[in-house]
Design a protein around this motif. Sequence first.
Motif, PDB file in Angstrom:
ATOM      1  N   GLY A 110      67.578  29.825  -4.351  1.00  0.00           N
ATOM      2  CA  GLY A 110      67.081  29.526  -3.013  1.00  0.00           C
ATOM      3  C   GLY A 110      66.837  28.050  -2.745  1.00  0.00           C
ATOM      4  N   ILE A 111      67.404  27.152  -3.566  1.00  0.00           N
ATOM      5  CA  ILE A 111      67.116  25.726  -3.402  1.00  0.00           C
ATOM      6  C   ILE A 111      67.668  25.191  -2.075  1.00  0.00           C
ATOM      7  CG2 ILE A 111      69.200  24.975  -4.646  1.00  0.00           C
ATOM      8  CD1 ILE A 111      65.701  23.304  -4.642  1.00  0.00           C
ATOM      9  N   ILE A 112      68.784  25.722  -1.595  1.00  0.00           N
ATOM     10  CA  ILE A 112      69.332  25.255  -0.313  1.00  0.00           C
ATOM     11  C   ILE A 112      68.379  25.606   0.817  1.00  0.00           C
ATOM     12  CG2 ILE A 112      71.234  25.510   1.330  1.00  0.00           C
ATOM     13  CD1 ILE A 112      73.080  25.964  -1.057  1.00  0.00           C
ATOM     14  N   SER A 113      67.829  26.812   0.771  1.00  0.00           N
ATOM     15  CA  SER A 113      66.843  27.234   1.759  1.00  0.00           C
ATOM     16  C   SER A 113      65.616  26.331   1.703  1.00  0.00           C
ATOM     17  CB  SER A 113      66.435  28.680   1.505  1.00  0.00           C
ATOM     18  OG  SER A 113      65.357  29.053   2.331  1.00  0.00           O
ATOM     19  N   PHE A 114      65.154  26.059   0.505  1.00  0.00           N
ATOM     20  CA  PHE A 114      63.965  25.217   0.326  1.00  0.00           C
ATOM     21  C   PHE A 114      64.172  23.842   0.955  1.00  0.00           C
ATOM     22  CE2 PHE A 114      61.883  21.866  -2.154  1.00  0.00           C
ATOM     23  CZ  PHE A 114      60.548  22.239  -2.032  1.00  0.00           C
ATOM     24  N   LEU A 115      65.317  23.227   0.709  1.00  0.00           N
ATOM     25  CA  LEU A 115      65.571  21.878   1.223  1.00  0.00           C
ATOM     26  C   LEU A 115      65.713  21.870   2.743  1.00  0.00           C
ATOM     27  CD1 LEU A 115      68.034  20.474  -1.482  1.00  0.00           C
ATOM     28  CD2 LEU A 115      65.566  20.091  -1.263  1.00  0.00           C
ATOM     29  N   LEU A 116      66.297  22.922   3.303  1.00  0.00           N
ATOM     30  CA  LEU A 116      66.450  22.980   4.755  1.00  0.00           C
ATOM     31  C   LEU A 116      65.109  23.126   5.469  1.00  0.00           C
ATOM     32  CD1 LEU A 116      69.635  25.184   5.306  1.00  0.00           C
ATOM     33  CD2 LEU A 116      69.321  22.808   6.013  1.00  0.00           C
ATOM     34  N   MET A 117      64.184  23.860   4.868  1.00  0.00           N
ATOM     35  CA  MET A 117      62.909  24.142   5.508  1.00  0.00           C
ATOM     36  C   MET A 117      61.823  23.137   5.131  1.00  0.00           C
ATOM     37  SD  MET A 117      63.688  26.672   7.344  1.00  0.00           S
ATOM     38  CE  MET A 117      62.102  27.262   7.937  1.00  0.00           C
ATOM     39  N   LEU A 118      62.155  22.224   4.237  1.00  0.00           N
ATOM     40  CA  LEU A 118      61.167  21.291   3.726  1.00  0.00           C
ATOM     41  C   LEU A 118      60.665  20.341   4.809  1.00  0.00           C
ATOM     42  CD1 LEU A 118      59.849  20.262   1.036  1.00  0.00           C
ATOM     43  CD2 LEU A 118      61.725  18.607   0.928  1.00  0.00           C
ATOM     44  N   GLU A 119      59.341  20.208   4.908  1.00  0.00           N
ATOM     45  CA  GLU A 119      58.752  19.193   5.774  1.00  0.00           C
ATOM     46  C   GLU A 119      58.674  17.906   4.971  1.00  0.00           C
ATOM     47  OE1 GLU A 119      55.046  20.368   7.425  1.00  0.00           O
ATOM     48  OE2 GLU A 119      55.847  22.187   8.344  1.00  0.00           O
ATOM     49  N   ARG A 120      59.475  16.929   5.366  1.00  0.00           N
ATOM     50  CA  ARG A 120      59.616  15.722   4.563  1.00  0.00           C
ATOM     51  C   ARG A 120      58.612  14.651   4.944  1.00  0.00           C
ATOM     52  NH1 ARG A 120      66.219  15.660   3.870  1.00  0.00           N
ATOM     53  NH2 ARG A 120      66.431  17.908   3.925  1.00  0.00           N
ATOM     54  N   LYS A 121      58.255  13.850   3.961  1.00  0.00           N
ATOM     55  CA  LYS A 121      57.336  12.751   4.192  1.00  0.00           C
ATOM     56  C   LYS A 121      58.089  11.596   4.867  1.00  0.00           C
ATOM     57  CE  LYS A 121      54.557  14.042   0.169  1.00  0.00           C
ATOM     58  NZ  LYS A 121      54.077  13.655  -1.168  1.00  0.00           N
ATOM     59  N   ASP A 122      57.393  10.494   5.044  1.00  0.00           N
ATOM     60  CA  ASP A 122      57.946   9.394   5.827  1.00  0.00           C
ATOM     61  C   ASP A 122      59.164   8.738   5.193  1.00  0.00           C
ATOM     62  OD1 ASP A 122      56.022   9.769   7.738  1.00  0.00           O
ATOM     63  OD2 ASP A 122      54.636   8.297   6.877  1.00  0.00           O
ATOM     64  N   ASP A 123      59.171   8.583   3.857  1.00  0.00           N
ATOM     65  CA  ASP A 123      60.217   7.792   3.214  1.00  0.00           C
ATOM     66  C   ASP A 123      61.519   8.580   3.087  1.00  0.00           C
ATOM     67  OD1 ASP A 123      61.784   6.121   1.586  1.00  0.00           O
ATOM     68  OD2 ASP A 123      59.981   5.234   0.720  1.00  0.00           O
ATOM     69  N   TYR A 124      62.410   8.360   4.038  1.00  0.00           N
ATOM     70  CA  TYR A 124      63.681   9.088   4.074  1.00  0.00           C
ATOM     71  C   TYR A 124      64.516   8.821   2.821  1.00  0.00           C
ATOM     72  CZ  TYR A 124      68.613   9.819   5.100  1.00  0.00           C
ATOM     73  OH  TYR A 124      69.926  10.172   5.008  1.00  0.00           O
ATOM     74  N   THR A 125      64.583   7.554   2.389  1.00  0.00           N
ATOM     75  CA  THR A 125      65.465   7.192   1.271  1.00  0.00           C
ATOM     76  C   THR A 125      65.112   7.957   0.004  1.00  0.00           C
ATOM     77  OG1 THR A 125      65.809   4.968   2.176  1.00  0.00           O
ATOM     78  CG2 THR A 125      66.335   5.286  -0.138  1.00  0.00           C
ATOM     79  N   LEU A 126      63.823   8.134  -0.256  1.00  0.00           N
ATOM     80  CA  LEU A 126      63.407   8.871  -1.459  1.00  0.00           C
ATOM     81  C   LEU A 126      63.811  10.334  -1.373  1.00  0.00           C
ATOM     82  CD1 LEU A 126      59.827   7.443  -2.144  1.00  0.00           C
ATOM     83  CD2 LEU A 126      61.983   6.797  -3.230  1.00  0.00           C
ATOM     84  N   HIS A 127      63.485  10.980  -0.256  1.00  0.00           N
ATOM     85  CA  HIS A 127      63.877  12.383  -0.070  1.00  0.00           C
ATOM     86  C   HIS A 127      65.391  12.533  -0.171  1.00  0.00           C
ATOM     87  CE1 HIS A 127      60.186  14.538   1.028  1.00  0.00           C
ATOM     88  NE2 HIS A 127      59.786  13.427   1.603  1.00  0.00           N
ATOM     89  N   HIS A 128      66.095  11.638   0.492  1.00  0.00           N
ATOM     90  CA  HIS A 128      67.559  11.724   0.534  1.00  0.00           C
ATOM     91  C   HIS A 128      68.150  11.570  -0.867  1.00  0.00           C
ATOM     92  CE1 HIS A 128      71.597  11.403   2.101  1.00  0.00           C
ATOM     93  NE2 HIS A 128      71.745  10.207   1.577  1.00  0.00           N
ATOM     94  N   SER A 129      67.661  10.627  -1.637  1.00  0.00           N
ATOM     95  CA  SER A 129      68.177  10.418  -2.996  1.00  0.00           C
ATOM     96  C   SER A 129      67.954  11.648  -3.851  1.00  0.00           C
ATOM     97  CB  SER A 129      67.504   9.196  -3.632  1.00  0.00           C
ATOM     98  OG  SER A 129      67.798   8.025  -2.921  1.00  0.00           O
ATOM     99  N   LEU A 130      66.767  12.221  -3.745  1.00  0.00           N
ATOM    100  CA  LEU A 130      66.452  13.423  -4.518  1.00  0.00           C
ATOM    101  C   LEU A 130      67.301  14.603  -4.072  1.00  0.00           C
ATOM    102  CD1 LEU A 130      64.781  14.944  -6.582  1.00  0.00           C
ATOM    103  CD2 LEU A 130      62.917  15.083  -4.915  1.00  0.00           C
TER     104      LEU A 130
END
Length: 356
Positions: free
Chosen positions: A123-143
């Motif tokens: 279910g990792i694809i589902s998790f990433l789609l529904m994730l409320e992300r913090k401010d730093d886009y570059t960190l989330h995006h890299s991960l």
Amino acid sequence: MGQFITKPCNVKDVVPGMTVGKPVLGNNGRVLLSEGIILSQRIIEQITNWGLQQIDIQEINQSVVDHVQELEECARQTRENYENSLDKLKIYFEQTRRYKKLAVASMWELAHTLIGQLTNTRGIISFLLMLERKDDYTLHHSLNVSILAGVLGKWLGVTGQDLEDLILSGLMHDTGKALVDINILNKPDKLSKKELEVMRYHPILGYELLRDNQELSEAIRLGVLQHHERMDGSGYPLKLSGGQIHYFAKIIAIIDIYDAMTSDRVYKSKVDPFSVIETLNSEMFGKIDAEFCAVFLQNISNYLTGKFMRLHDGRVAEVVYFDSVSHSRPVVRTEDNEFIDLNRNKDIRIDEVIDV
């Protein structure tokens, strides 16, 4: 696996709050109590007066309870692994910005422990789609790119050390941005021509951070350097084309587009995965590797089948089928059981996915 099971219960053991599992019949076959009735003290006394010794009671299937608990634990562990990975990555990026040197050994450990687990998480694809992300886009995006590059790599048959290297390359693909002026990186408006040139230099900056590290494979470095190259030579920074582009970079390029479009950024809001699929469909002939992209689209389509979306007119619909050509306009079933082929009804738009 049914959610409920029905078990016989002695009337003397029945207590208020229990649910009738099967209709309770009288001597003449008449239904005295229907299935689904929640028992009260008054009803229990009535059953006793009827002279019944036993009735069927509905109970929650313990295997369902165990399954739900397993899913909840998996979700908790996934979020914990993701947050821990993000915290570590933030430290590494800050160190890179400050000292102009990348903590490669730490990134390697992160990629092969927590991120490796996330790549294999159900279910990792589902998790990433529904994730409320913090401010730093570059960190989330890299991960996210690291995780999803590993997922696509497995779909493509990449295994062993190559898969581990691909995950690490995905994690480090934007490390060059740690050396880009923070004002340019986080600018909410359109970049100027000069600022765009600076931003487009980040793959080279990332490659230079890795160039002298002899412990890293050249594949990892090329994934970082070439992830913005395009099959027709229109990419950057080296204007490479076709076979000049390493397959790591081709995989990361697809994931880079997918995650960027499904993420909120300072200058652009995220879009639904169907719109991303449409973009990838249009890019896969000439811009990105068609074979790799076809595998990605097929698997994402399979994953989205059975999910629910909201149409532009407010109706909720379930995805029931994708044809082999159009992965972005499925056949859906609405709440009132109407089947709509969105590929033939172009005026009906998908607003958002509400259940992934």
